[in-house]
Design a protein around this motif. Structure first.
Motif, short mmCIF file in Angstrom:
data_model
loop_
_atom_site.label_atom_id
_atom_site.label_comp_id
_atom_site.label_asym_id
_atom_site.label_seq_id
_atom_site.Cartn_x
_atom_site.Cartn_y
_atom_site.Cartn_z
N ARG A 141 0.85 -1.20 0.00
CA ARG A 141 0.00 0.00 0.00
C ARG A 141 0.88 1.23 0.00
N PRO A 142 0.82 2.07 -1.05
CA PRO A 142 -0.02 1.88 -2.24
C PRO A 142 0.61 0.86 -3.21
N ALA A 143 -0.23 0.09 -3.88
CA ALA A 143 0.25 -0.90 -4.84
C ALA A 143 0.73 -0.21 -6.11
N VAL A 144 1.66 -0.84 -6.80
CA VAL A 144 2.15 -0.29 -8.06
C VAL A 144 1.06 -0.39 -9.12
N SER A 145 1.06 0.54 -10.06
CA SER A 145 0.20 0.46 -11.23
C SER A 145 0.98 -0.30 -12.30
N LEU A 146 0.54 -1.52 -12.60
CA LEU A 146 1.32 -2.43 -13.44
C LEU A 146 0.63 -2.67 -14.79
N SER A 147 1.37 -2.45 -15.86
CA SER A 147 0.89 -2.74 -17.21
C SER A 147 1.85 -3.74 -17.85
N LEU A 148 1.30 -4.85 -18.32
CA LEU A 148 2.11 -5.86 -18.99
C LEU A 148 1.57 -6.10 -20.40
N VAL A 149 2.46 -6.06 -21.36
CA VAL A 149 2.13 -6.52 -22.71
C VAL A 149 3.03 -7.74 -22.97
N VAL A 150 2.41 -8.86 -23.30
CA VAL A 150 3.13 -10.12 -23.45
C VAL A 150 2.87 -10.69 -24.84
N GLU A 151 3.93 -11.13 -25.50
CA GLU A 151 3.77 -11.84 -26.77
C GLU A 151 2.96 -13.11 -26.52
N GLU A 152 1.98 -13.36 -27.37
CA GLU A 152 1.12 -14.54 -27.21
C GLU A 152 1.94 -15.83 -27.15
N ALA A 176 -5.27 -10.22 -13.74
CA ALA A 176 -6.02 -9.35 -14.65
C ALA A 176 -7.27 -8.80 -13.99
N GLY A 177 -7.72 -9.45 -12.93
CA GLY A 177 -8.89 -8.98 -12.21
C GLY A 177 -8.58 -7.92 -11.16
N MET A 178 -7.29 -7.64 -10.94
CA MET A 178 -6.90 -6.62 -9.97
C MET A 178 -6.99 -5.24 -10.60
N ILE A 183 -3.28 -6.40 -18.29
CA ILE A 183 -2.54 -7.40 -19.07
C ILE A 183 -3.08 -7.40 -20.50
N GLN A 184 -2.16 -7.26 -21.46
CA GLN A 184 -2.53 -7.30 -22.87
C GLN A 184 -1.62 -8.28 -23.60
N LEU A 185 -2.20 -8.99 -24.54
CA LEU A 185 -1.42 -9.94 -25.34
C LEU A 185 -1.21 -9.40 -26.75
N THR A 241 -1.30 0.06 -28.04
CA THR A 241 -2.36 0.32 -29.02
C THR A 241 -2.53 -0.87 -29.96
N GLN A 242 -1.40 -1.48 -30.35
CA GLN A 242 -1.44 -2.58 -31.31
C GLN A 242 -1.85 -3.91 -30.67
N ALA A 243 -1.62 -4.07 -29.37
CA ALA A 243 -1.95 -5.33 -28.69
C ALA A 243 -3.46 -5.44 -28.49
#
Length: 260
Positions: A141-152, A176-178, A183-185, A241-243
């Motif tokens: 607390r406070p939690a990090v704001s996390l963005s992940l883009v992962v190759e499928e 992904a529910g947090m 999370i984007q693929l 944008t592309q994911a």
């Protein structure tokens, strides 16, 4: 971290120095010093050296430093690890394996167990534990704001076997529910995208400064040149944008789980 923080606090009080005075001398804010003493933030080697000098600690802080998690990490990774633990936001593009911050224990063991030269069993377990320790970032607390883009294709590789890779997919679905995780693929069938130069991470510090981190074979570099960081931010924006959108990515993860 709590062991080091307790030692620091005791020495500071015995010296008659306030948190504000120590912070001013070491180039930290009063609140950051407090967080270090409470075991909520990591102290950098520079902070330790300055605190040693001001508090006339006679090596006491250096003796307590091995209890800090970053001392158990490779030297080239230490600078990034310290920044990571203080991060406000963290954006990452992954092309080889799932990012360490979201790996399950068995997945991490499979990844680290594939290292060549082969790690001794005790070293392997130490590295697995250190990797898992870093994940407190997601629930603090406070939690990090996390963005992940992962190759499928990363999620299609059965790392550790079907059971391990399935559990990793389920972990990603849970994350992904947090509210603080996106999370984007990046679909494998896409002909091109903006991430062909490879994986990288963008990190925002508590001072709202952005840095980039790029890792290769047994090496890693923290990039703080703002022009270069801006280029990474522009690239990451295009990659996102592309994911696939987060909801579409969740559906694809669910499909991969059903097929596993």
């Amino acid at each position: 971290m709590k062991v080091f923080g307790a030692v620091l606090g005791a020495l500071r009080e015995a010296h008659g120095t306030t948190q504000e005075e120590l912070g001013r001398y070491a180039g930290y804010s009063k609140s950051m010093v407090a967080k270090i003493e409470y075991g909520e933030r990591l102290a950098s080697p520079d902070f330790i050296a300055r605190a040693e000098e001001l508090l006339e600690a006679r090596g006491a802080l250096l003796a307590a430093a091995p209890h800090l998690r970053w001392t158990r990490l490779p030297a080239w990774f230490g600078e990034y690890a310290r920044l990571e633990q203080e991060a406000v936001s963290l954006w990452t593009f992954n092309t080889h394996v799932v990012h360490g911050l979201v790996q399950t224990e068995d997945y991490a063991r499979a990844v680290l167990g594939a290292y060549v030269p082969v790690l001794e069993e005790d070293e392997l377990e130490r590295q697995v534990r250190t990797r898992l320790d870093r994940q407190v970032l997601l629930t603090r607390r406070p939690a990090v704001s996390l963005s992940l883009v992962v190759e499928e294709w990363v999620l299609r590789r059965p790392v550790g076997g079907k059971a391990v890779s399935r559990a990793q997919l389920e972990r990603l679905l849970e994350l992904a529910g947090m509210r603080n995780v996106s999370i984007q693929l990046m679909p494998t069938h896409y002909e091109t995208h903006a991430g062909f130069d490879g994986p990288f991470t963008l990190l925002e510090t508590p001072e709202r400064q952005w840095v980039a981190y790029v890792e290769g074979q047994a090496t890693g570099s923290v990039i703080d040149d703002q022009k270069k960081v801006s280029e990474f931010q522009t690239r990451y924006g295009m990659i996102r944008t592309q994911a696939l959108a987060p909801k579409d990515s969740v559906r694809l993860i669910e499909e991969l789980i059903r097929a596993s």
